[in-house]
Design an enzyme around this catalytic site. Sequence first.
Site, mmCIF file in Angstrom:
data_model
loop_
_atom_site.group_PDB
_atom_site.id
_atom_site.type_symbol
_atom_site.label_atom_id
_atom_site.label_comp_id
_atom_site.label_asym_id
_atom_site.label_seq_id
_atom_site.Cartn_x
_atom_site.Cartn_y
_atom_site.Cartn_z
ATOM 1 N N SER A 129 0.860 -1.190 0.000
ATOM 2 C CA SER A 129 0.000 0.000 0.000
ATOM 3 C C SER A 129 0.887 1.227 0.000
ATOM 4 O O SER A 129 2.037 1.173 0.460
ATOM 5 C CB SER A 129 -0.866 -0.002 1.267
ATOM 6 O OG SER A 129 -1.501 1.248 1.441
ATOM 7 N N TYR B 295 -1.780 0.245 10.461
ATOM 8 C CA TYR B 295 -1.805 -0.224 9.069
ATOM 9 C C TYR B 295 -0.502 0.136 8.363
ATOM 10 O O TYR B 295 0.082 -0.696 7.655
ATOM 11 C CB TYR B 295 -3.009 0.398 8.365
ATOM 12 C CG TYR B 295 -3.187 -0.024 6.929
ATOM 13 C CD1 TYR B 295 -3.357 -1.357 6.578
ATOM 14 C CD2 TYR B 295 -3.207 0.934 5.905
ATOM 15 C CE1 TYR B 295 -3.536 -1.735 5.255
ATOM 16 C CE2 TYR B 295 -3.394 0.563 4.582
ATOM 17 C CZ TYR B 295 -3.550 -0.776 4.259
ATOM 18 O OH TYR B 295 -3.727 -1.148 2.952
HETATM 19 C C1 8X3 Z 1 -4.930 1.824 1.361
HETATM 20 C C2 8X3 Z 1 -4.383 3.107 0.948
HETATM 21 O O1 8X3 Z 1 -4.784 5.599 1.230
HETATM 22 O O2 8X3 Z 1 -6.020 4.130 2.733
HETATM 23 O O3 8X3 Z 1 -4.055 0.774 1.151
HETATM 24 O O4 8X3 Z 1 -3.659 4.400 3.035
HETATM 25 S S1 8X3 Z 1 -4.731 4.355 2.038
#
Ligand code: 8X3
Length: 264
Positions: free
Chosen positions: A150, A163
């Site tokens: 990501s 995340y």
């Molecule tokens: C998701 C991208 O923009 O939500 O993998 O971090 S973001």
Amino acid sequence: MTQFSPASIGSPAPDAPNALRAVVTGASSGIGAATVRALRAAGWDVTAAARRLDRLQSLAEETGATAAVVDVTDQQSVEGLLRTVTEAGPVHAVVNNAGGAFGADPVAVAKDDDWEYMYNTNVLGSMRVTRAFLPALRSGGQGSVLFLTSTAALAAYEGGAGYCAAKAGQQALARALRLEEAANNIRVIEVAPGMVHTEEFALNRLAGDQDAADRVYAGVALPLTAADVADAIVFALNAPHHVNIDQIVLRPLAQAANHKVLRG
Ligand code: 8X3
């Protein structure tokens, strides 16, 4: 320069006897399911793996892929997937797509469960699947391992610490693996998308709150679609094997950075 045309690079027709074979994890929805569709359209033989068999079966009927249940947080389940895939023939590519975001809390109120689940799926899940399949990829003489990371791996943002950390961890795994496996003719590819509007990503991140999930994409003219990302994945996998596309970063034009989104 190679034209961005996923199906154009020497792909056999679907169901050709010597089609290349790929395993895609997290294939029951979103980018995983789109990747199964795109790989099948490009002539790959595909095992679509995820936890939800009902969804996989529909996808298999639609695309001609093979459905296989796997939970990437469970070592025995991953070993079962390996057996299912290798009993059916050689395997050439593994797409580590299972994972995602769970929780959007600032660090001050971070939830251990969210962080542990994100680390377990994105990082440990990718490691378990990759570790299991490396001998099969090596024995075929050439292989590809692709990681769906990501743009969250590239820059941190408020509410994204868990995340971002998990995706950065997965990215580090990919980078070390590339160094370790080049001598075995295994290339390692990272595809790092920004905002992708899928059925479940924001919903999972926001604990099932559909209104909050809808607000993530509100007013954004054209977020990426799962098919956009799948096209990038197939492009990288269909490149001649001596071409290792280390990393593809793709964002919607409206998202110049994770935290800078143009809304109409
Ligand atoms: C998701 C991208 O923009 O939500 O993998 O971090 S973001």
